[in-house]
Design an enzyme around this catalytic site. Structure first.
Site, PDB file in Angstrom:
ATOM      1  N   TYR A  55      -5.624  -0.135  -5.891  1.00 43.98           N
ATOM      2  CA  TYR A  55      -6.100   0.870  -4.793  1.00 43.98           C
ATOM      3  C   TYR A  55      -7.606   0.267  -4.218  1.00 43.98           C
ATOM      4  O   TYR A  55      -7.486   0.722  -3.499  1.00 43.98           O
ATOM      5  CB  TYR A  55      -5.928   2.032  -5.721  1.00 43.98           C
ATOM      6  CG  TYR A  55      -6.411   3.680  -5.176  1.00 43.98           C
ATOM      7  CD1 TYR A  55      -5.713   3.953  -4.142  1.00 43.98           C
ATOM      8  CD2 TYR A  55      -8.227   4.181  -5.100  1.00 43.98           C
ATOM      9  CE1 TYR A  55      -6.069   5.159  -3.460  1.00 43.98           C
ATOM     10  CE2 TYR A  55      -8.245   4.774  -4.396  1.00 43.98           C
ATOM     11  CZ  TYR A  55      -7.279   5.891  -3.738  1.00 43.98           C
ATOM     12  OH  TYR A  55      -7.609   6.796  -2.878  1.00 43.98           O
ATOM     13  N   SER A 110      -4.768  18.847 -11.370  1.00 44.98           N
ATOM     14  CA  SER A 110      -3.700  19.710 -11.330  1.00 44.98           C
ATOM     15  C   SER A 110      -3.819  19.586 -12.873  1.00 44.98           C
ATOM     16  O   SER A 110      -2.733  20.477 -12.827  1.00 44.98           O
ATOM     17  CB  SER A 110      -2.965  18.673 -10.833  1.00 44.98           C
ATOM     18  OG  SER A 110      -3.041  17.169 -10.633  1.00 44.98           O
TER      19      SER A 110
HETATM   20  P1  NAD Z   1      -1.314  12.457  -1.909  1.00 40.18           P
HETATM   21  O1  NAD Z   1      -0.548  10.881  -2.811  1.00 40.18           O
HETATM   22  O2  NAD Z   1      -0.769  13.094  -1.498  1.00 40.18           O
HETATM   23  O3  NAD Z   1      -0.561  12.019  -0.263  1.00 40.18           O
HETATM   24  C1  NAD Z   1      -0.592  10.499  -0.124  1.00 40.18           C
HETATM   25  C2  NAD Z   1       0.316  11.291   1.297  1.00 40.18           C
HETATM   26  O4  NAD Z   1       0.656   9.166   1.518  1.00 40.18           O
HETATM   27  C3  NAD Z   1       2.183  11.218   0.191  1.00 40.18           C
HETATM   28  O5  NAD Z   1       2.485  11.604   1.856  1.00 40.18           O
HETATM   29  C4  NAD Z   1       2.804   9.866   0.518  1.00 40.18           C
HETATM   30  O6  NAD Z   1       4.201   9.986   0.016  1.00 40.18           O
HETATM   31  C5  NAD Z   1       2.546   8.897   1.298  1.00 40.18           C
HETATM   32  N1  NAD Z   1       2.388   7.794   1.748  1.00 40.18           N
HETATM   33  C6  NAD Z   1       2.059   6.857   0.445  1.00 40.18           C
HETATM   34  N2  NAD Z   1       2.627   5.528   0.515  1.00 40.18           N
HETATM   35  C7  NAD Z   1       2.776   5.831   2.362  1.00 40.18           C
HETATM   36  C8  NAD Z   1       3.579   4.368   2.387  1.00 40.18           C
HETATM   37  N3  NAD Z   1       4.091   3.448   2.439  1.00 40.18           N
HETATM   38  N4  NAD Z   1       3.947   4.573   4.016  1.00 40.18           N
HETATM   39  C9  NAD Z   1       3.932   6.293   4.351  1.00 40.18           C
HETATM   40  N5  NAD Z   1       3.314   7.279   3.708  1.00 40.18           N
HETATM   41  C10 NAD Z   1       3.082   7.170   2.324  1.00 40.18           C
HETATM   42  O7  NAD Z   1      -2.405  12.245  -2.169  1.00 40.18           O
HETATM   43  P2  NAD Z   1      -4.143  12.408  -0.678  1.00 40.18           P
HETATM   44  O8  NAD Z   1      -4.769  13.501  -2.206  1.00 40.18           O
HETATM   45  O9  NAD Z   1      -3.775  13.392  -0.381  1.00 40.18           O
HETATM   46  O10 NAD Z   1      -4.946  11.855  -0.322  1.00 40.18           O
HETATM   47  C11 NAD Z   1      -4.454  11.483   1.424  1.00 40.18           C
HETATM   48  C12 NAD Z   1      -5.543   9.819   1.632  1.00 40.18           C
HETATM   49  O11 NAD Z   1      -6.699  10.449   1.266  1.00 40.18           O
HETATM   50  C13 NAD Z   1      -4.531   8.548   0.658  1.00 40.18           C
HETATM   51  O12 NAD Z   1      -5.113   7.423   1.550  1.00 40.18           O
HETATM   52  C14 NAD Z   1      -6.055   8.297  -0.350  1.00 40.18           C
HETATM   53  O13 NAD Z   1      -6.221   7.498  -1.111  1.00 40.18           O
HETATM   54  C15 NAD Z   1      -7.504   9.509   0.013  1.00 40.18           C
HETATM   55  N6  NAD Z   1      -8.272  10.075  -1.019  1.00 40.18           N
HETATM   56  C16 NAD Z   1      -8.160  11.188  -1.423  1.00 40.18           C
HETATM   57  C17 NAD Z   1      -9.268  11.471  -2.219  1.00 40.18           C
HETATM   58  C18 NAD Z   1      -8.622  13.073  -2.813  1.00 40.18           C
HETATM   59  O14 NAD Z   1      -8.955  13.225  -3.568  1.00 40.18           O
HETATM   60  N7  NAD Z   1      -7.509  13.951  -2.943  1.00 40.18           N
HETATM   61  C19 NAD Z   1      -9.920  10.885  -2.719  1.00 40.18           C
HETATM   62  C20 NAD Z   1     -10.089   9.582  -1.922  1.00 40.18           C
HETATM   63  C21 NAD Z   1      -9.551   9.152  -0.895  1.00 40.18           C
END
Ligand code: NAD
Ligand code: UDP
Length: 341
Positions: free
Chosen positions: A150, A194
């Protein structure tokens, strides 16, 4: 006020996930057409169910690792599993998702001359020695550990974004997002908010990793989405302000130990849960807090939601789905949804 998003055709990868689905709700409200692209690995159709018949919304089931041709004005690249449990489930695919996903979306941006947003992460700082973390800090990352798929995947994605900007003049926005929480988090993704909320609501033991003295800074989802939209709305010339383009930290600077978070969630849920101590996972960052002066100055933005009020909304969400579904229908692609409830 100008609405940059009105009538724009916008691609949101990862749009069926936690952050992506909230972002899409805001984009639809602002009058744009949204294409949600997602392979539903950790995302869920329930998060976008309310939009399925909406005239401004389309869903495409697709993996960002594979190229795709679409006509779009803007791209938000969020596709990537975000919780340690999920991104470590298939680490090779996680790296591919970050790197090939970024590459495919950047090529699509070149083809369409589209502005493109990258959801980067505080994990690019690894287990940080500099505290709080400014954008100028290059980080302290293990390149060969269990979190590396990651951390290094997202770092490589940033490299691609900046090389496409320099070589092809792509209009990029890279945000390093710090821990964000709220309704629609995946109930089984193992993330701390969660996990603790569900454990507390079920009066089960609350699992503290290590002594719970590690810190995080938690941002409520609505605050983050507002910042992302303000960032995308800004013309590049204003973002540069005479300087080279830089990634920007987004989050809430209120830092808390994981133990204090557990105590707060027990208090807010009036739970009978006890704290139990489990081994600390490898390379788990000891401290994390965003340095936010760039975001404050550039976006005239502050994450205003207090932790206890964001947690109350999150608790209400999980309480509702716990009450509603004794047997949630699991997505077979999701690593552990069948164990929920
Ligand atoms: P999440 O897991 O809920 O959402 C990720 C989404 O990407 C999911 O719907 C999943 O099905 C989709 N996905 C994964 N691999 C894929 C692929 N190969 N092709 C198409 N779709 C794919 O996570 P989130 O918390 O909503 O995070 C969203 C983004 O924000 C991510 O890139 C994550 O790295 C980034 N992010 C989130 C946080 C946080 O605290 N939530 C912090 C830093 C970065
Ligand atoms: N954590 C914990 N118990 C849990 C889940 C997580 O103590 O049941 C800790 C974890 O070790 C980390 C912090 O909470 O120190 C945040 O974990 P999360 O997975 O939410 O995010 P990240 O480590 O990616 O910041």
């Amino acid at each position: 006020m100008r609405n940059y998003f009105q009538n724009q055709r916008i691609l949101v990868t990862g749009g069926a996930g936690f952050l992506g689905s909230h972002l899409i709700d805001s984009l639809i409200t602002r009058g744009c057409d949204v294409i949600c692209l997602d392979n539903l690995f950790t995302g869920n159709k329930a998060n976008i169910q309310h939009l399925m018949n909406h005239p401004q919304f389309e869903f495409i089931r697709h993996d960002v690792c594979l190229p795709i041709q679409l006509e779009v004005d803007q791209i938000f690249n969020l596709a990537c599993p975000a919780s340690p449990e999920h991104y470590q489930h298939n680490p090779i695919h996680t790296t591919k998702t970050s790197v090939f996903g970024a590459l495919n979306m950047l090529e699509l941006a070149v083809h369409n001359k589209a502005r493109i947003f990258q959801a980067s992460t505080s994990e690019v700082y690894g287990d940080p020695i500099v505290h709080p973390q400014p954008e100028s800090y290059w980080g302290h990352v293990n390149p060969v550990g269990i979190r590396s798929c990651y951390d290094e995947g997202k770092r490589c994605a940033e490299t691609l974004f900046f090389d496409f900007h320099r070589k092809h003049d792509v209009d990029i926005r890279v945000a390093r997002i710090f821990n964000t929480y709220g309704p629609r988090m995946h109930p089984n993704d193992g993330r701390v908010v969660s996990n603790f909320v569900i454990q507390a609501l079920k009066n089960e033991d609350i699992t503290l990793f290590g002594l719970g003295m590690q810190t995080r800074s938690f941002c409520y989802v609505d605050d983050l989405v507002e910042a992302i939209l303000r960032f995308m709305d800004k013309p590049l010339i204003e973002i540069r302000n005479g300087n080279p383009v830089s990634p920007i930290n987004l989050g809430n600077s209120q830092e808390i130990t994981i133990r204090a978070l557990a105590d707060l969630i027990i208090e807010l849920t009036q739970s009978k849960s006890r704290l139990v101590f489990k081994p600390m996972p490898a390379d788990d960052p000891a401290q994390r807090q965003p340095e936010l002066s760039q975001a404050r100055q550039l976006l005239a933005w502050e994450a205003n939601t207090e932790l206890h009020s964001g947690l109350k909304k999150t608790i209400a969400y999980f309480d509702q789905i716990l009450t509603k579904s004794k047997t949630m229908i699991g997505n077979p692609d999701q690593p552990s949804s069948s164990t929920f409830v």
